[in-house]
Design an enzyme around this catalytic site. Sequence first.
Site, PDB file in Angstrom:
ATOM      1  NE  ARG A   2      -0.550   2.022   3.951  1.00 16.05           N
ATOM      2  CZ  ARG A   2       0.546   1.884   3.798  1.00 16.05           C
ATOM      3  NH1 ARG A   2       1.847   1.527   4.265  1.00 16.05           N
ATOM      4  NH2 ARG A   2       0.504   3.655   3.805  1.00 16.05           N
ATOM      5  N   GLY A   3       0.940   2.681   0.204  1.00 13.75           N
ATOM      6  CA  GLY A   3       1.277   3.236  -0.295  1.00 13.75           C
ATOM      7  C   GLY A   3       1.577   4.135  -1.891  1.00 13.75           C
ATOM      8  CB  ALA A   4       0.709   6.503  -3.821  1.00 13.81           C
ATOM      9  NE  ARG A  42      -6.290   1.006  -1.934  1.00 11.89           N
ATOM     10  CZ  ARG A  42      -5.498   1.291  -0.573  1.00 11.89           C
ATOM     11  NH1 ARG A  42      -4.218   1.087  -1.183  1.00 11.89           N
ATOM     12  NH2 ARG A  42      -6.625   2.363  -0.023  1.00 11.89           N
ATOM     13  CD  GLN A  75      -3.848   2.657   6.692  1.00 14.18           C
ATOM     14  OE1 GLN A  75      -4.323   3.700   7.770  1.00 14.18           O
ATOM     15  NE2 GLN A  75      -4.687   2.816   5.799  1.00 14.18           N
ATOM     16  CG  ASP A 100      -3.213   8.036  -1.860  1.00 19.20           C
ATOM     17  OD1 ASP A 100      -3.048   8.820  -1.018  1.00 19.20           O
ATOM     18  OD2 ASP A 100      -3.106   6.751  -2.026  1.00 19.20           O
ATOM     19  CG  ASN A 104      -2.327  12.033   2.426  1.00 15.99           C
ATOM     20  OD1 ASN A 104      -1.540  10.837   1.946  1.00 15.99           O
ATOM     21  ND2 ASN A 104      -2.185  11.711   3.521  1.00 15.99           N
TER      22      ASN A 104
HETATM   23  O1  MRU Z   1      -4.873   3.336   1.730  1.00 17.29           O
HETATM   24  P1  MRU Z   1      -3.327   3.570   1.909  1.00 17.29           P
HETATM   25  O2  MRU Z   1      -2.542   3.010   3.137  1.00 17.29           O
HETATM   26  O3  MRU Z   1      -2.867   3.112   0.381  1.00 17.29           O
HETATM   27  O4  MRU Z   1      -2.694   5.316   1.994  1.00 17.29           O
HETATM   28  C1  MRU Z   1      -1.871   5.784   1.547  1.00 17.29           C
HETATM   29  C2  MRU Z   1      -1.829   6.957   1.608  1.00 17.29           C
HETATM   30  O5  MRU Z   1      -3.078   7.266   1.820  1.00 17.29           O
HETATM   31  C3  MRU Z   1      -0.117   7.452   2.126  1.00 17.29           C
HETATM   32  O6  MRU Z   1      -0.167   9.025   2.512  1.00 17.29           O
HETATM   33  C4  MRU Z   1      -0.108   8.036  -0.013  1.00 17.29           C
HETATM   34  O7  MRU Z   1      -0.007   6.686  -0.522  1.00 17.29           O
HETATM   35  C5  MRU Z   1       1.058   8.627   0.802  1.00 17.29           C
HETATM   36  S1  MRU Z   1       2.809   6.873   0.665  1.00 17.29           S
HETATM   37  C6  MRU Z   1       4.137   7.586   0.114  1.00 17.29           C
END
Ligand code: MRU
Length: 358
Positions: free
Chosen positions: A53-55, A90, A200, A240, A250
């Site tokens: 996870r995380g963009a 996603r 998270q 994101d 985000n």
């Molecule tokens: O739903 P997630 O855990 O994928 O969301 C993650 C976030 O919102 C992060 O802040 C974003 O992806 C930036 S990651 C460097």
Amino acid sequence: MNIDNRPTRTLRPLGVGEAIEIIDQTALPHRYQTRRITSLAAAAHAIRDMQVRGAPLIGVTAAYGVALAMKESADDAALSSAVDLLGATRPTAVNLHWALARVRACLQPLPPAERAAAAWLEAGRIAEEDVSQCRRIGQHGLDLWRPLAATGKRINVMTHCNAGWLATVDYGTALAPVYAAFDARIDVHGWVSEPRPRNQGLLTAWELKQHGVPHTVIADNAAGLLLARGEVDAVIVGADRIAANGDVANKVGTYLKALAAFEARVPFYVAAPRSTIDFTCRDGNAIPIEERHGDELRLVQGLDDKDRPDSLRQLPSDEAVGNPAFDVTPARFVTAIITERGSCPATTDGLRGLYPEA
Ligand code: MRU
């Protein structure tokens, strides 16, 4: 970054074109467990179920997902269906679509027999670029904090969700300046805001602990109080998707933090690489917001009294719930966007100034 003092990345290619190894983030912070991903379907599942996870990490995993698909079949139809399947996992993180478009553009002109190897190399390049971009974000973010650090007082930085190295291949985005400050022996402390329903912030606490960075976990809704009391010097979050005008999508809850920071006159920074900026998206209204399954709210995950993973029902299964995973912070509440090229105002001109070619 380090796990038990061993340099580790969130994703590791195995062999040439065979598989990738990921850290299964659904098991953290309780168990460190890796998984071997050998197929397109497994890559799509890992993204959808948030094992990764995380963009930025979603984008890199998707690129490897195409490479794994190409070893099975590499004609145009297989390429399109791999891109479509991964692209539907996603919707908000634009890094996913950016990485897929990049791999597709690389493969399309090639004969099918050459595509698997080319996709593997391109995915590797995307991963390496992510690492070097995040490292640079860390340095640029640190530059913004140097005047504060020069006072010799502890810097209290609030972050939200996890935009650390677990959300990228290495270093992270929002946490990269925190690590850079800590490594430069600056006295930095993290307020770790933990969002419902996926919590998270626990990942952020886990990785800060691995690196030895002092931090305190707070419930998402405690942020306003701490900001109002003057206990926060800066807020820094990841993104994101950043629209062309500087609006920022985000993790849900980011917007409320930005409002509270604005009211308290605390700088609110957004750290993200180029792959998170969507110049085709005019403003935040055009950013698709992912709506996730209601069971994420109805059931909480954790360990039972024998330390075994378990879930606990909080809401009846027929309770209506809404679960938007992201929100949009209007650009006017963002003090600066920090990228691998430096920082800029959250405006069309600011972003264009950093990326004139875009
Ligand atoms: O739903 P997630 O855990 O994928 O969301 C993650 C976030 O919102 C992060 O802040 C974003 O992806 C930036 S990651 C460097």
